[in-house]
Design a protein around this motif. Structure first.
Motif, PDB file in Angstrom:
ATOM      1  N   SER A   1       0.823  -1.203   0.000  1.00  8.72           N
ATOM      2  CA  SER A   1       0.000   0.000   0.000  1.00  8.72           C
ATOM      3  C   SER A   1       0.863   1.263   0.000  1.00  8.72           C
ATOM      4  N   CYS A   2       0.353   2.261  -0.661  1.00  9.82           N
ATOM      5  CA  CYS A   2       1.047   3.528  -0.793  1.00  9.82           C
ATOM      6  C   CYS A   2       0.933   4.303   0.518  1.00  9.82           C
ATOM      7  N   ALA A   3       2.012   4.859   0.969  1.00  6.41           N
ATOM      8  CA  ALA A   3       2.028   5.608   2.228  1.00  6.41           C
ATOM      9  C   ALA A   3       1.500   7.023   2.054  1.00  6.41           C
ATOM     10  N   GLN A   4       1.156   7.406   0.832  1.00  6.60           N
ATOM     11  CA  GLN A   4       0.682   8.760   0.584  1.00  6.60           C
ATOM     12  C   GLN A   4      -0.580   9.054   1.363  1.00  6.60           C
ATOM     13  N   SER A   5      -1.512   8.115   1.411  1.00  3.13           N
ATOM     14  CA  SER A   5      -2.765   8.369   2.124  1.00  3.13           C
ATOM     15  C   SER A   5      -2.529   8.489   3.627  1.00  3.13           C
ATOM     16  N   ILE A   6      -1.591   7.718   4.160  1.00  2.51           N
ATOM     17  CA  ILE A   6      -1.255   7.818   5.586  1.00  2.51           C
ATOM     18  C   ILE A   6      -0.629   9.175   5.869  1.00  2.51           C
ATOM     19  N   TYR A   7       0.276   9.601   5.003  1.00  2.00           N
ATOM     20  CA  TYR A   7       0.935  10.892   5.168  1.00  2.00           C
ATOM     21  C   TYR A   7      -0.077  12.032   5.085  1.00  2.00           C
ATOM     22  N   LEU A   8      -1.004  11.938   4.147  1.00  2.00           N
ATOM     23  CA  LEU A   8      -2.038  12.962   3.995  1.00  2.00           C
ATOM     24  C   LEU A   8      -2.911  13.044   5.246  1.00  2.00           C
ATOM     25  N   GLN A   9      -3.283  11.897   5.802  1.00  2.00           N
ATOM     26  CA  GLN A   9      -4.080  11.894   7.030  1.00  2.00           C
ATOM     27  C   GLN A   9      -3.306  12.521   8.188  1.00  2.00           C
ATOM     28  N   GLN A  10      -2.012  12.272   8.267  1.00  2.00           N
ATOM     29  CA  GLN A  10      -1.190  12.882   9.316  1.00  2.00           C
ATOM     30  C   GLN A  10      -1.152  14.397   9.163  1.00  2.00           C
ATOM     31  N   GLN A  11      -1.016  14.868   7.934  1.00  2.00           N
ATOM     32  CA  GLN A  11      -1.006  16.308   7.685  1.00  2.00           C
ATOM     33  C   GLN A  11      -2.339  16.928   8.071  1.00  2.00           C
ATOM     34  N   LEU A  12      -3.428  16.256   7.739  1.00  2.00           N
ATOM     35  CA  LEU A  12      -4.763  16.768   8.082  1.00  2.00           C
ATOM     36  C   LEU A  12      -4.942  16.823   9.593  1.00  2.00           C
ATOM     37  N   SER A  13      -4.520  15.784  10.295  1.00  2.00           N
ATOM     38  CA  SER A  13      -4.716  15.739  11.746  1.00  2.00           C
ATOM     39  C   SER A  13      -3.858  16.770  12.473  1.00  2.00           C
ATOM     40  N   ARG A  14      -2.692  17.118  11.920  1.00  2.00           N
ATOM     41  CA  ARG A  14      -1.821  18.119  12.542  1.00  2.00           C
ATOM     42  C   ARG A  14      -2.175  19.535  12.111  1.00  2.00           C
ATOM     43  N   GLY A  15      -3.105  19.665  11.170  1.00  2.00           N
ATOM     44  CA  GLY A  15      -3.494  20.988  10.698  1.00  2.00           C
ATOM     45  C   GLY A  15      -2.517  21.601   9.718  1.00  2.00           C
ATOM     46  N   GLU A  16      -1.615  20.800   9.171  1.00  2.00           N
ATOM     47  CA  GLU A  16      -0.631  21.308   8.208  1.00  2.00           C
ATOM     48  C   GLU A  16      -1.257  21.564   6.843  1.00  2.00           C
TER      49      GLU A  16
END
Length: 93
Positions: free
Chosen positions: A29-44
Motif C-alpha cells: 500500500s502507498c504511504a501517501q494516504s497515511i501521510y495525507l491523514q497525518q497532515q490533516l490531523s496536525r493541521g498542516e
C-alpha cells in the motif's frame, strides 16, 4: 559448462530474484494516504486545499483533448531502456 557461463547464470538468477522482490515490495500500500491523514490531523493542510487541488486536476483532465480522447481500452506503451553492465566479453548477455 565453463565457470563464466555458470557465474552468468547465477548473476542473472540473483538479479531476477531481486527484481521480483523489489516489485513485490513496491506493490504494498502507498504511504501517501497515511501521510495525507497525518497532515490533516496536525493541521498542516486543510481539506479545502485538497478539494481545490482535486478540482483543478479534474478541470485539466476534462479540458485537455489528450486526456479526453483516451479510453479504457487504449494500450499505453512506455519505452524502457535496460543497461547490462559487464566486465568481460564472456559476461555479455
Amino acid at each position: 559448462m565453463n565457470h563464466s557461463g555458470t557465474m552468468l547464470k547465477i548473476v542473472t538468477l540473483a538479479l531476477t530474484g531481486l527484481f521480483i522482490h523489489c516489485n513485490l515490495i513496491a506493490q504494498q500500500s502507498c504511504a501517501q494516504s497515511i501521510y495525507l491523514q497525518q497532515q490533516l490531523s496536525r493541521g498542516e493542510i486543510l481539506p479545502e486545499q485538497i478539494d481545490r487541488v482535486e478540482n483543478f486536476i479534474d478541470r485539466v483532465v476534462h479540458s485537455n483533448s489528450t486526456f479526453s480522447r483516451s479510453t479504457q481500452s487504449e494500450t499505453i506503451r512506455i519505452p524502457v531502456v535496460v543497461h547490462f553492465l559487464y566486465h568481460f566479453p564472456a559476461e555479455m548477455i
